[in-house]
Design a protein around this motif. Structure first.
Motif, PDB file in Angstrom:
ATOM      1  N   PHE A   1       4.559  -3.545  41.599  1.00  0.00           N
ATOM      2  CA  PHE A   1       3.486  -4.006  40.710  1.00  0.00           C
ATOM      3  C   PHE A   1       2.984  -2.847  39.859  1.00  0.00           C
ATOM      4  CE2 PHE A   1      -1.028  -4.869  39.797  1.00  0.00           C
ATOM      5  CZ  PHE A   1      -0.904  -6.089  39.159  1.00  0.00           C
ATOM      6  N   GLU A   2       2.915  -3.075  38.547  1.00  0.00           N
ATOM      7  CA  GLU A   2       2.413  -2.050  37.641  1.00  0.00           C
ATOM      8  C   GLU A   2       1.828  -2.694  36.396  1.00  0.00           C
ATOM      9  OE1 GLU A   2       5.891   0.325  36.772  1.00  0.00           O
ATOM     10  OE2 GLU A   2       6.469  -0.978  35.081  1.00  0.00           O
ATOM     11  N   ILE A   3       0.966  -1.933  35.737  1.00  0.00           N
ATOM     12  CA  ILE A   3       0.347  -2.396  34.496  1.00  0.00           C
ATOM     13  C   ILE A   3       0.694  -1.396  33.397  1.00  0.00           C
ATOM     14  CG2 ILE A   3      -1.819  -3.004  33.345  1.00  0.00           C
ATOM     15  CD1 ILE A   3      -3.021  -3.412  36.174  1.00  0.00           C
ATOM     16  N   VAL A   4       1.204  -1.909  32.297  1.00  0.00           N
ATOM     17  CA  VAL A   4       1.485  -1.062  31.145  1.00  0.00           C
ATOM     18  C   VAL A   4       0.343  -1.253  30.149  1.00  0.00           C
ATOM     19  CG1 VAL A   4       3.100  -0.504  29.289  1.00  0.00           C
ATOM     20  CG2 VAL A   4       3.966  -1.278  31.509  1.00  0.00           C
ATOM     21  N   ALA A   5      -0.377  -0.184  29.867  1.00  0.00           N
ATOM     22  CA  ALA A   5      -1.551  -0.258  29.005  1.00  0.00           C
ATOM     23  C   ALA A   5      -1.157  -0.455  27.548  1.00  0.00           C
ATOM     24  CB  ALA A   5      -2.374   1.018  29.149  1.00  0.00           C
ATOM     25  N   ASP A   6      -2.150  -0.765  26.713  1.00  0.00           N
ATOM     26  CA  ASP A   6      -1.906  -0.961  25.284  1.00  0.00           C
ATOM     27  C   ASP A   6      -1.269   0.259  24.637  1.00  0.00           C
ATOM     28  OD1 ASP A   6      -2.844  -3.550  25.263  1.00  0.00           O
ATOM     29  OD2 ASP A   6      -4.875  -3.018  24.629  1.00  0.00           O
ATOM     30  N   ASP A   7      -1.600   1.447  25.143  1.00  0.00           N
ATOM     31  CA  ASP A   7      -1.064   2.669  24.541  1.00  0.00           C
ATOM     32  C   ASP A   7       0.273   3.096  25.154  1.00  0.00           C
ATOM     33  OD1 ASP A   7      -1.814   3.583  27.026  1.00  0.00           O
ATOM     34  OD2 ASP A   7      -3.383   4.942  26.302  1.00  0.00           O
ATOM     35  N   GLY A   8       0.841   2.249  26.033  1.00  0.00           N
ATOM     36  CA  GLY A   8       2.146   2.541  26.622  1.00  0.00           C
ATOM     37  C   GLY A   8       2.100   3.230  27.963  1.00  0.00           C
ATOM     38  N   ARG A   9       0.927   3.641  28.431  1.00  0.00           N
ATOM     39  CA  ARG A   9       0.823   4.273  29.740  1.00  0.00           C
ATOM     40  C   ARG A   9       1.132   3.266  30.849  1.00  0.00           C
ATOM     41  NH1 ARG A   9      -4.135   4.987  31.156  1.00  0.00           N
ATOM     42  NH2 ARG A   9      -4.997   3.849  29.363  1.00  0.00           N
ATOM     43  N   THR A  10       1.786   3.730  31.896  1.00  0.00           N
ATOM     44  CA  THR A  10       2.034   2.890  33.067  1.00  0.00           C
ATOM     45  C   THR A  10       1.026   3.247  34.141  1.00  0.00           C
ATOM     46  OG1 THR A  10       4.394   2.690  32.589  1.00  0.00           O
ATOM     47  CG2 THR A  10       3.686   2.253  34.852  1.00  0.00           C
ATOM     48  N   TYR A  11       0.289   2.263  34.589  1.00  0.00           N
ATOM     49  CA  TYR A  11      -0.753   2.486  35.594  1.00  0.00           C
ATOM     50  C   TYR A  11      -0.412   1.683  36.845  1.00  0.00           C
ATOM     51  CZ  TYR A  11      -5.324   2.595  37.861  1.00  0.00           C
ATOM     52  OH  TYR A  11      -6.351   2.776  38.774  1.00  0.00           O
ATOM     53  N   VAL A  12      -0.487   2.338  37.994  1.00  0.00           N
ATOM     54  CA  VAL A  12      -0.217   1.682  39.277  1.00  0.00           C
ATOM     55  C   VAL A  12      -1.517   1.646  40.078  1.00  0.00           C
ATOM     56  CG1 VAL A  12       1.124   1.734  41.404  1.00  0.00           C
ATOM     57  CG2 VAL A  12       2.158   2.528  39.251  1.00  0.00           C
ATOM     58  N   PRO A  13      -2.147   0.481  40.218  1.00  0.00           N
ATOM     59  CA  PRO A  13      -3.388   0.386  41.000  1.00  0.00           C
ATOM     60  C   PRO A  13      -3.155   0.827  42.438  1.00  0.00           C
ATOM     61  CG  PRO A  13      -3.026  -1.607  39.721  1.00  0.00           C
ATOM     62  CD  PRO A  13      -1.760  -0.811  39.644  1.00  0.00           C
ATOM     63  N   SER A  14      -4.169   1.440  43.016  1.00  0.00           N
ATOM     64  CA  SER A  14      -4.010   2.028  44.349  1.00  0.00           C
ATOM     65  C   SER A  14      -4.557   1.159  45.476  1.00  0.00           C
ATOM     66  CB  SER A  14      -4.707   3.396  44.393  1.00  0.00           C
ATOM     67  OG  SER A  14      -6.089   3.257  44.085  1.00  0.00           O
ATOM     68  N   THR A  15      -5.230   0.063  45.159  1.00  0.00           N
ATOM     69  CA  THR A  15      -5.819  -0.793  46.194  1.00  0.00           C
ATOM     70  C   THR A  15      -4.961  -2.030  46.404  1.00  0.00           C
ATOM     71  OG1 THR A  15      -8.014  -0.065  45.460  1.00  0.00           O
ATOM     72  CG2 THR A  15      -7.916  -1.953  46.952  1.00  0.00           C
ATOM     73  N   PRO A  16      -4.248  -2.131  47.527  1.00  0.00           N
ATOM     74  CA  PRO A  16      -3.310  -3.244  47.724  1.00  0.00           C
ATOM     75  C   PRO A  16      -3.944  -4.628  47.597  1.00  0.00           C
ATOM     76  CG  PRO A  16      -2.927  -1.529  49.360  1.00  0.00           C
ATOM     77  CD  PRO A  16      -4.186  -1.164  48.636  1.00  0.00           C
TER      78      PRO A  16
ATOM     79  N   THR B   1     -17.539 -12.690  49.921  1.00  0.00           N
ATOM     80  CA  THR B   1     -18.198 -11.485  49.395  1.00  0.00           C
ATOM     81  C   THR B   1     -17.177 -10.378  49.130  1.00  0.00           C
ATOM     82  OG1 THR B   1     -20.226 -12.024  50.603  1.00  0.00           O
ATOM     83  CG2 THR B   1     -19.961  -9.745  49.846  1.00  0.00           C
ATOM     84  N   THR B   2     -16.249 -10.221  50.043  1.00  0.00           N
ATOM     85  CA  THR B   2     -15.219  -9.196  49.861  1.00  0.00           C
ATOM     86  C   THR B   2     -14.339  -9.512  48.668  1.00  0.00           C
ATOM     87  OG1 THR B   2     -15.208  -8.823  52.256  1.00  0.00           O
ATOM     88  CG2 THR B   2     -13.360  -7.932  50.992  1.00  0.00           C
ATOM     89  N   LEU B   3     -13.986 -10.794  48.472  1.00  0.00           N
ATOM     90  CA  LEU B   3     -13.207 -11.201  47.307  1.00  0.00           C
ATOM     91  C   LEU B   3     -13.950 -10.861  46.017  1.00  0.00           C
ATOM     92  CD1 LEU B   3     -10.920 -12.700  45.837  1.00  0.00           C
ATOM     93  CD2 LEU B   3     -12.195 -14.835  46.238  1.00  0.00           C
ATOM     94  N   GLN B   4     -15.230 -11.140  45.985  1.00  0.00           N
ATOM     95  CA  GLN B   4     -16.030 -10.817  44.804  1.00  0.00           C
ATOM     96  C   GLN B   4     -16.010  -9.314  44.525  1.00  0.00           C
ATOM     97  OE1 GLN B   4     -19.721 -12.580  46.086  1.00  0.00           O
ATOM     98  NE2 GLN B   4     -19.221 -14.597  45.230  1.00  0.00           N
ATOM     99  N   THR B   5     -15.991  -8.523  45.584  1.00  0.00           N
ATOM    100  CA  THR B   5     -15.903  -7.064  45.427  1.00  0.00           C
ATOM    101  C   THR B   5     -14.566  -6.665  44.825  1.00  0.00           C
ATOM    102  OG1 THR B   5     -17.384  -6.733  47.324  1.00  0.00           O
ATOM    103  CG2 THR B   5     -16.027  -4.851  46.632  1.00  0.00           C
ATOM    104  N   TYR B   6     -13.492  -7.285  45.285  1.00  0.00           N
ATOM    105  CA  TYR B   6     -12.169  -6.990  44.725  1.00  0.00           C
ATOM    106  C   TYR B   6     -12.110  -7.344  43.240  1.00  0.00           C
ATOM    107  CZ  TYR B   6     -10.438  -6.457  49.542  1.00  0.00           C
ATOM    108  OH  TYR B   6     -10.228  -6.042  50.844  1.00  0.00           O
ATOM    109  N   ILE B   7     -12.674  -8.475  42.877  1.00  0.00           N
ATOM    110  CA  ILE B   7     -12.694  -8.880  41.464  1.00  0.00           C
ATOM    111  C   ILE B   7     -13.492  -7.866  40.641  1.00  0.00           C
ATOM    112  CG2 ILE B   7     -13.462 -10.642  39.836  1.00  0.00           C
ATOM    113  CD1 ILE B   7     -11.014 -11.475  41.491  1.00  0.00           C
ATOM    114  N   TYR B   8     -14.600  -7.427  41.191  1.00  0.00           N
ATOM    115  CA  TYR B   8     -15.412  -6.415  40.512  1.00  0.00           C
ATOM    116  C   TYR B   8     -14.617  -5.131  40.286  1.00  0.00           C
ATOM    117  CZ  TYR B   8     -18.769  -2.591  40.094  1.00  0.00           C
ATOM    118  OH  TYR B   8     -19.441  -1.449  39.687  1.00  0.00           O
ATOM    119  N   HIS B   9     -13.888  -4.694  41.307  1.00  0.00           N
ATOM    120  CA  HIS B   9     -13.083  -3.469  41.179  1.00  0.00           C
ATOM    121  C   HIS B   9     -11.966  -3.645  40.148  1.00  0.00           C
ATOM    122  CE1 HIS B   9     -15.040  -0.999  44.126  1.00  0.00           C
ATOM    123  NE2 HIS B   9     -14.812  -1.844  45.133  1.00  0.00           N
ATOM    124  N   ALA B  10     -11.386  -4.823  40.098  1.00  0.00           N
ATOM    125  CA  ALA B  10     -10.331  -5.077  39.113  1.00  0.00           C
ATOM    126  C   ALA B  10     -10.896  -4.994  37.702  1.00  0.00           C
ATOM    127  CB  ALA B  10      -9.709  -6.452  39.351  1.00  0.00           C
TER     128      ALA B  10
END
Length: 280
Positions: free
Chosen positions: A9-24, A61-70
């Protein structure tokens, strides 16, 4: 931007950077949302994916926290254009607002559907081109870097089956283009990767026979016979048994083709991922 799920799983930003989130768990929640882009995914479905049938009392509540972090990740890492709302709250859950071109699995599905349509319309050259593009998106097992629950497991199985379908269609397209001989190395790999897939074995036998390699074609049939007998106690299908007889007793004017071992007749359409997954 681009969300890549086929592989790690990875996210490619608008500027071309590849970002790998660290929270599974954040990745897992995002992945489920991305299998249903622009569709509301209920909080219950997300909770089921993250914790199965025995969620903790604090699950919502924990799900809401994950959404907030995203959401904070999208802004803090500058992954999308300023002011763009990617992840919105929509009762009774959440929706990720993206174009299909921004999610690799949607691009994958669309390219396979296009290739299939072009093959049906008698344009194997274009079909092979688009199927090659689809298969080129495959960077490894789907979502290999994050955990998956019941709902994501269904989506992963769907994509694995769709990849096999793309491989079948590409082989069929190459055959229509007269590239049967060129397909032999790939077919050898495929019969090892999918030893119980009789269609791939049939294509290999036909390709070898059509290339004047009768002894190897017969050996390929014997390999299939042994695999099916050892694993399942079965014999090859009647179609493949007929193909073996053709190899053993070719008619002088016979030109072996794949017409007897064609692609699966259901020509199943590309089904959106959200239809294959359970809902909470």
């Amino acid at each position: 931007m681009r969300f890549n799920l086929i592989g790690p799983f990875e996210i490619v930003a608008d500027d071309g950077r590849t970002y790998v989130p660290s929270t599974p768990k954040v990745c897992q929640a995002l992945a489920l949302l991305l299998t249903r882009p622009n569709e509301i995914v209920t909080a219950d479905s997300l909770i089921q994916e993250l914790w199965g049938q025995k969620p903790p009392r604090s699950a919502l509540t924990t799900l809401q926290t994950y959404i907030y972090h995203a959401r904070r990740m999208f802004v803090g890492e500058e992954l999308a254009a300023a002011g763009r709302t990617l992840l919105a709250t929509r009762a009774p859950g959440y929706v990720i607002q993206v174009d299909d071109t921004e999610v690799d699995i949607k691009v994958f599905e669309q390219l396979i559907a296009r290739g299939h349509s072009e093959l049906q319309d008698g344009d194997p050259e274009s079909a092979v081109h688009h199927l090659n593009q689809a298969l080129g998106l495959w960077r490894g097992p789907v979502l290999s870097s994050i955990p998956s629950g019941d709902l994501l497991a269904g989506s992963i199985a769907h994509l694995d089956e769709l990849r096999i379908r793309a491989l079948e269609l590409r082989i069929e397209g190459q055959t229509r283009l007269g590239r049967q001989r060129e397909s032999i190395p790939e077919l050898r790999l495929l019969v090892h990767a999918y030893p119980l897939n009789e269609w791939f074995h049939g294509q290999l036998i036909s390709a070898l026979h059509g290339s004047g390699r009768r002894a190897e074609a017969l050996q390929a049939y014997q390999n299939l016979y042994r695999i099916l007998n050892d694993e399942l106690g079965l014999e090859p299908s009647p179609e493949l048994q007929r193909l073996q007889r053709e190899v053993l007793n070719p008619e002088p004017s016979e030109v072996t083709s794949l017409s007897r071992v064609t692609a699966p007749r259901d020509a199943r359409a590309v089904t959106p991922l959200w239809m294959t997954s359970m809902t909470g």
